[in-house]
Design a protein around this motif. Structure first.
Motif, mmCIF file in Angstrom:
data_model
loop_
_atom_site.group_PDB
_atom_site.id
_atom_site.type_symbol
_atom_site.label_atom_id
_atom_site.label_comp_id
_atom_site.label_asym_id
_atom_site.label_seq_id
_atom_site.Cartn_x
_atom_site.Cartn_y
_atom_site.Cartn_z
ATOM 1 N N GLU A 143 -15.718 46.653 37.750
ATOM 2 C CA GLU A 143 -15.767 46.666 39.359
ATOM 3 C C GLU A 143 -15.197 47.588 40.139
ATOM 4 O OE1 GLU A 143 -13.734 43.559 42.791
ATOM 5 O OE2 GLU A 143 -13.180 43.407 40.688
ATOM 6 N N SER A 144 -14.033 48.347 39.442
ATOM 7 C CA SER A 144 -13.572 49.403 40.057
ATOM 8 C C SER A 144 -14.474 50.882 40.050
ATOM 9 C CB SER A 144 -12.150 49.607 39.674
ATOM 10 O OG SER A 144 -12.371 50.283 38.354
ATOM 11 N N GLY A 145 -15.352 50.530 39.156
ATOM 12 C CA GLY A 145 -15.964 52.046 38.319
ATOM 13 C C GLY A 145 -15.337 52.972 37.426
ATOM 14 N N ALA A 146 -14.124 52.286 37.005
ATOM 15 C CA ALA A 146 -13.636 53.112 35.757
ATOM 16 C C ALA A 146 -14.625 52.976 34.493
ATOM 17 C CB ALA A 146 -12.389 52.565 35.623
ATOM 18 N N ALA A 147 -15.499 52.004 34.548
ATOM 19 C CA ALA A 147 -16.449 51.886 33.369
ATOM 20 C C ALA A 147 -17.913 51.473 33.872
ATOM 21 C CB ALA A 147 -15.965 50.997 32.293
ATOM 22 N N ASP A 148 -18.636 51.919 33.291
ATOM 23 C CA ASP A 148 -20.143 51.670 33.851
ATOM 24 C C ASP A 148 -20.909 50.531 33.295
ATOM 25 O OD1 ASP A 148 -20.498 54.539 35.396
ATOM 26 O OD2 ASP A 148 -19.519 54.892 33.392
ATOM 27 N N LEU A 149 -20.806 50.043 32.211
ATOM 28 C CA LEU A 149 -21.699 49.173 31.519
ATOM 29 C C LEU A 149 -21.083 48.282 30.529
ATOM 30 C CD1 LEU A 149 -24.652 48.440 32.186
ATOM 31 C CD2 LEU A 149 -25.167 49.955 30.078
ATOM 32 N N ALA A 150 -21.305 47.353 30.224
ATOM 33 C CA ALA A 150 -20.873 46.345 28.757
ATOM 34 C C ALA A 150 -22.246 45.696 28.268
ATOM 35 C CB ALA A 150 -19.836 45.076 29.277
ATOM 36 N N GLY A 160 -19.934 37.686 39.953
ATOM 37 C CA GLY A 160 -20.048 39.149 40.493
ATOM 38 C C GLY A 160 -20.564 40.309 39.691
ATOM 39 N N PHE A 161 -21.205 39.667 38.596
ATOM 40 C CA PHE A 161 -21.712 40.724 37.407
ATOM 41 C C PHE A 161 -23.229 40.455 37.375
ATOM 42 C CE2 PHE A 161 -17.453 41.082 36.594
ATOM 43 C CZ PHE A 161 -17.220 42.278 36.060
ATOM 44 N N TYR A 162 -24.068 41.577 37.503
ATOM 45 C CA TYR A 162 -25.348 41.253 36.877
ATOM 46 C C TYR A 162 -25.453 41.485 35.381
ATOM 47 C CZ TYR A 162 -27.051 41.886 41.938
ATOM 48 O OH TYR A 162 -27.443 41.876 43.325
ATOM 49 N N GLN A 163 -26.714 40.927 34.985
ATOM 50 C CA GLN A 163 -26.718 41.068 33.644
ATOM 51 C C GLN A 163 -28.266 41.147 33.155
ATOM 52 O OE1 GLN A 163 -26.127 36.803 31.626
ATOM 53 N NE2 GLN A 163 -24.587 37.115 32.972
ATOM 54 N N GLN A 164 -28.895 41.536 31.920
ATOM 55 C CA GLN A 164 -29.993 41.605 31.555
ATOM 56 C C GLN A 164 -29.996 41.280 30.198
ATOM 57 O OE1 GLN A 164 -32.104 45.372 31.557
ATOM 58 N NE2 GLN A 164 -33.854 44.343 31.693
ATOM 59 N N HIS A 277 -24.502 44.237 30.990
ATOM 60 C CA HIS A 277 -23.602 43.690 32.205
ATOM 61 C C HIS A 277 -23.156 44.883 32.863
ATOM 62 C CE1 HIS A 277 -23.239 39.856 30.084
ATOM 63 N NE2 HIS A 277 -22.923 40.521 28.955
ATOM 64 N N TRP A 278 -23.174 44.679 34.296
ATOM 65 C CA TRP A 278 -22.649 45.594 35.404
ATOM 66 C C TRP A 278 -22.240 44.987 36.546
ATOM 67 C CZ3 TRP A 278 -27.611 45.017 34.056
ATOM 68 C CH2 TRP A 278 -28.599 44.742 35.028
ATOM 69 N N HIS A 279 -21.372 45.409 37.278
ATOM 70 C CA HIS A 279 -20.894 44.778 38.483
ATOM 71 C C HIS A 279 -21.831 45.172 39.345
ATOM 72 C CE1 HIS A 279 -18.077 43.722 41.680
ATOM 73 N NE2 HIS A 279 -17.487 43.221 40.874
ATOM 74 N N ALA A 280 -21.865 44.115 40.535
ATOM 75 C CA ALA A 280 -22.610 43.951 41.659
ATOM 76 C C ALA A 280 -22.361 45.374 42.521
ATOM 77 C CB ALA A 280 -22.641 42.831 42.503
ATOM 78 N N ARG A 281 -21.329 45.869 42.577
ATOM 79 C CA ARG A 281 -21.098 47.262 43.418
ATOM 80 C C ARG A 281 -21.901 48.109 43.013
ATOM 81 N NH1 ARG A 281 -15.496 49.579 43.450
ATOM 82 N NH2 ARG A 281 -16.147 50.525 44.877
ATOM 83 N N PHE A 282 -22.382 48.312 41.920
ATOM 84 C CA PHE A 282 -23.067 49.567 41.266
ATOM 85 C C PHE A 282 -24.423 49.130 40.962
ATOM 86 C CE2 PHE A 282 -18.294 50.009 40.409
ATOM 87 C CZ PHE A 282 -18.288 51.072 41.287
ATOM 88 N N GLN A 318 -22.690 34.531 40.704
ATOM 89 C CA GLN A 318 -22.302 34.259 42.208
ATOM 90 C C GLN A 318 -21.568 35.536 42.790
ATOM 91 O OE1 GLN A 318 -19.270 31.402 40.730
ATOM 92 N NE2 GLN A 318 -17.851 32.460 42.178
ATOM 93 N N PRO A 319 -21.723 35.603 44.028
ATOM 94 C CA PRO A 319 -21.200 36.851 44.854
ATOM 95 C C PRO A 319 -19.965 37.377 44.320
ATOM 96 C CG PRO A 319 -22.272 35.303 46.545
ATOM 97 C CD PRO A 319 -21.980 34.534 45.118
#
Length: 323
Positions: A143-150, A160-164, A277-282, A318-319
């Motif tokens: 969420e903070s941008g300290a990491a990019d992807l999981a 709050g996370f997108y996923q593929q 997985h990545w956060h919606a912010r990014f 969810q948002p």
């Protein structure tokens, strides 16, 4: 008092175009609007600013002193707005340096990371990767941008996370190629599974799924050796008569490394999906999008019987908080 706080970009553009053209008709054409619509906008703007702004003359619509005094500021603001609209950050992997931090299991270090790093190195010589262990606080780092992807089977990353989904995983067993009690070509059933001693991975969501299934079905699994990760398994299985139960991709990779035998798993362990997985912010960050695209190009296989699209598959449950 004139209500200038409510001026928006459209109104500023109207002022600038009418000043430049001296014509409501040409201004309407430039804005893609009808002449009556532009006249209505101008009437509202006159009311907001408390000034006629433009006066109709034989030479066209001429500005009042108020417009003359503010036109330079209007143009500066419009230039800034245009710069903001065009300033969507770009990421050129061929030339731009960047470090990406990716949460992944040690299994992914063996199965995914070599291919991912090789592809990134070929496409983006200035990009470096850092593999980070999956842990309970990784959601906050994403969420903070300290990491990019999981990458992996991470059911805890939800709101709050997108996923593929990248690919499906089922389960297999591994054994020494000359195991004394498992003959080549012979079946390997539940009785055999319960009779043999096992080496087991004791950490991670996959291990939790395996343990929960074993417990739910009441199947005996004698763990002679408990391990925190997969790295030592090929050496252990190639020098003992232990059995290991693993997700297929890491299992087949380790079998190839250690010359081990792959057995059908007799335990009906539920399959799962490996996802990114990545956060919606990014979600729209160009660098993050590029990295996700590289992962999808390398690892995406049709999941659930049909193709996936970027628009339909990447949805946060969810948002995110505060959205």
């Amino acid at each position: 008092m004139p209500d200038i706080d409510l001026l928006d970009g459209r109104q500023l553009q109207l002022l600038e175009l009418l000043y430049s053209t001296g014509s409501v008709t040409r201004t309407a054409e430039a804005l893609g609007q009808t002449q009556p619509t532009v006249s209505i906008w101008l009437a509202r703007l006159r009311s907001q600013l408390g000034d006629p702004l433009f006066v109709r003359t034989p030479q066209g619509m001429l500005p009042t002193p108020r417009v003359e005094a503010m036109i330079a500021t209007v143009r500066n603001v419009l230039e800034g707005l245009r710069a903001l609209a065009q300033a969507q950050s770009v990421f050129d992997p061929a030339t731009m340096p960047r470090r990406f931090r990716i949460f992944m299991t040690d299994a992914s270090h063996i199965t995914l990371l070599p291919r991912l790093f090789s592809q990134v190195r070929a496409l983006a010589p200035g990009v470096s990767l850092e593999a980070v262990p999956i842990h309970a606080g990784m959601g906050a780092e994403l969420e903070s941008g300290a990491a990019d992807l999981a990458l992996g089977f991470i059911p805890t990353l939800d709101a709050g996370f997108y996923q593929q989904a990248l690919y499906d995983q089922d389960w297999i067993c591994l054994a020494h190629p000359d195991h004394p009690r498992i003959r080549p070509g012979a079946s390997f059933g539940l009785d055999d599974y319960s009779r043999e001693a096992h080496a087991g991975i004791v950490y991670g969501t996959g291990a939790q799924l395996l343990d929960a299934t074993i417990h739910r079905l009441g199947i005996e699994r004698r763990l002679a050796l408990r391990l925190p990760g997969f790295l030592g398994l090929p050496a252990i299985l190639s020098t003992t008569d232990l059995i290991a139960t693993l997700p297929r991709q890491i299992g087949e990779t380790l079998a190839a490394i250690g010359g081990l035998r792959v057995l059908d798993c007799p335990v009906p362990i539920p399959g799962f999906q490996v996802r990114q997985h990545w956060h919606a912010r990014f979600h729209q960050d160009p660098g993050n999008r590029w990295l996700r695209g590289v992962c999808a190009n390398l690892f995406l296989r049709p999941v659930g019987g049909g193709p996936q699209s970027d628009a339909s598959m990447h949805r946060p449950a969810q948002p995110p908080a505060g959205a």
